[in-house]
Design a protein around this motif. Structure first.
Motif, mmCIF file in Angstrom:
data_model
loop_
_atom_site.group_PDB
_atom_site.id
_atom_site.type_symbol
_atom_site.label_atom_id
_atom_site.label_comp_id
_atom_site.label_asym_id
_atom_site.label_seq_id
_atom_site.Cartn_x
_atom_site.Cartn_y
_atom_site.Cartn_z
ATOM 1 N N UNK A 81 0.877 -1.163 0.000
ATOM 2 C CA UNK A 81 0.000 0.000 0.000
ATOM 3 C C UNK A 81 0.914 1.212 0.000
ATOM 4 N N UNK A 82 0.961 1.943 -1.133
ATOM 5 C CA UNK A 82 1.916 3.047 -1.276
ATOM 6 C C UNK A 82 1.662 4.194 -0.309
ATOM 7 N N UNK A 83 0.434 4.506 -0.066
ATOM 8 C CA UNK A 83 0.117 5.643 0.802
ATOM 9 C C UNK A 83 -0.917 5.200 1.832
ATOM 10 N N UNK A 84 -0.460 5.017 3.059
ATOM 11 C CA UNK A 84 -1.353 4.677 4.167
ATOM 12 C C UNK A 84 -1.490 5.930 5.019
ATOM 13 N N UNK A 85 -2.724 6.372 5.183
ATOM 14 C CA UNK A 85 -2.975 7.613 5.902
ATOM 15 C C UNK A 85 -3.320 7.382 7.368
ATOM 16 N N UNK A 86 -3.824 6.183 7.667
ATOM 17 C CA UNK A 86 -4.244 5.885 9.029
ATOM 18 C C UNK A 86 -4.285 4.367 9.183
ATOM 19 N N UNK A 87 -3.916 3.873 10.355
ATOM 20 C CA UNK A 87 -3.971 2.428 10.579
ATOM 21 C C UNK A 87 -4.336 2.121 12.022
ATOM 22 N N UNK A 88 -4.981 0.994 12.197
ATOM 23 C CA UNK A 88 -5.336 0.481 13.516
ATOM 24 C C UNK A 88 -5.108 -1.020 13.472
ATOM 25 N N UNK A 89 -4.548 -1.571 14.535
ATOM 26 C CA UNK A 89 -4.421 -3.014 14.576
ATOM 27 C C UNK A 89 -4.491 -3.499 16.010
ATOM 28 N N UNK A 90 -5.068 -4.679 16.161
ATOM 29 C CA UNK A 90 -5.194 -5.306 17.464
ATOM 30 C C UNK A 90 -5.268 -6.809 17.233
ATOM 31 N N UNK A 91 -4.361 -7.516 17.875
ATOM 32 C CA UNK A 91 -4.345 -8.966 17.740
ATOM 33 C C UNK A 91 -4.313 -9.602 19.119
ATOM 34 N N UNK A 92 -4.817 -10.811 19.221
ATOM 35 C CA UNK A 92 -4.837 -11.523 20.495
ATOM 36 C C UNK A 92 -3.493 -12.206 20.717
ATOM 37 N N UNK A 93 -3.274 -12.693 21.913
ATOM 38 C CA UNK A 93 -2.022 -13.376 22.237
ATOM 39 C C UNK A 93 -1.819 -14.630 21.390
ATOM 40 N N UNK A 94 -2.895 -15.208 20.874
ATOM 41 C CA UNK A 94 -2.801 -16.402 20.037
ATOM 42 C C UNK A 94 -2.290 -16.087 18.635
ATOM 43 N N UNK A 95 -2.245 -14.823 18.280
ATOM 44 C CA UNK A 95 -1.928 -14.416 16.914
ATOM 45 C C UNK A 95 -0.591 -13.696 16.794
ATOM 46 N N UNK A 96 0.280 -13.829 17.763
ATOM 47 C CA UNK A 96 1.515 -13.059 17.746
ATOM 48 C C UNK A 96 2.459 -13.479 16.624
ATOM 49 N N UNK A 97 2.558 -14.757 16.280
ATOM 50 C CA UNK A 97 3.425 -15.208 15.193
ATOM 51 C C UNK A 97 2.759 -15.030 13.849
ATOM 52 N N UNK A 98 1.599 -15.578 13.724
ATOM 53 C CA UNK A 98 0.803 -15.419 12.501
ATOM 54 C C UNK A 98 -0.653 -15.584 12.879
ATOM 55 N N UNK A 99 -1.516 -15.112 12.019
ATOM 56 C CA UNK A 99 -2.947 -15.153 12.280
ATOM 57 C C UNK A 99 -3.656 -15.715 11.063
ATOM 58 N N UNK A 100 -4.787 -16.345 11.296
ATOM 59 C CA UNK A 100 -5.594 -16.878 10.200
ATOM 60 C C UNK A 100 -6.674 -15.846 9.874
ATOM 61 N N UNK A 101 -6.730 -15.451 8.625
ATOM 62 C CA UNK A 101 -7.705 -14.446 8.203
ATOM 63 C C UNK A 101 -9.089 -15.069 8.112
ATOM 64 N N UNK A 102 -10.049 -14.384 8.705
ATOM 65 C CA UNK A 102 -11.437 -14.830 8.632
ATOM 66 C C UNK A 102 -12.184 -14.105 7.527
ATOM 67 N N UNK A 103 -12.013 -12.787 7.476
ATOM 68 C CA UNK A 103 -12.783 -11.985 6.537
ATOM 69 C C UNK A 103 -12.011 -10.709 6.188
#
Length: 180
Positions: A81-103
């Protein structure tokens, strides 16, 4: 990067850069019209350069057989993504290495809606004027929301264009066909 989770070639390219001259440029909506990220592995987000983000996703080859060239091993989808103006992220302790995308949800703001949003944002003072000027030049915005199966999320507000690369699990670059 951990050896058991990441191939050495991927770790090297993340730090030395990918060959973006062979990338296709598309929108998130067009990409998601051709593939699904459901059950894919979301590995990491990297800052590529100022306001540019790179996402590493191990694409589920079962859901995306044609796009993944009918490979048994899941390939790596690299999104920039060349231009990111804003971001938010929150992951659980189970997802620290990698996470499975749901949607993944994509919201596009352009035309009169974008102009109205820009006017409101300017009056409300939500963003500095230099960012607003940069946004105006884009002519629209996209919000991409990636949700994981354990409740984690990544939300990016970015310029509409996204660059895409696809690599086999062994590190060979694969052709991308979005007309399937």
């Amino acid at each position: 990067m951990e050896d058991e989770k990441y191939p050495a070639w991927l770790a090297d390219r993340v730090f030395t850069s990918f060959d973006w001259t062979n990338a296709i440029t598309t929108s998130m909506q067009e990409l998601l019209d051709n593939i699904t990220l459901h059950d894919s592995g979301y590995y990491k987000t990297f800052l590529d350069k100022q306001n540019s983000w790179m996402l590493i996703i191990q694409l589920d080859a079962i859901w995306n057989k044609d796009f993944c060239h009918n490979l048994e091993d899941w390939p790596f989808l690299i999104l920039r993504f060349q231009k990111v103006f804003c971001s938010f992220q929150e992951f659980t302790e189970y997802e620290l290495g990698s996470a499975v995308i749901g949607d993944v949800e994509v919201t596009v703001l352009n035309g009169k809606d974008f102009d109205d949003w820009m006017d409101f944002t300017k009056i409300a003072g939500f963003l500095p004027l230099d960012i607003l000027q940069n946004l105006k030049g884009e002519g629209g915005l996209t919000r991409t929301e990636i949700s994981t199966v354990y409740g984690g999320s990544l939300s990016l507000v970015h310029a509409p264009a996204v660059e895409v690369l696809l690599y086999s699990a062994q590190g060979s670059q694969l052709a991308i066909n979005l007309s399937a």
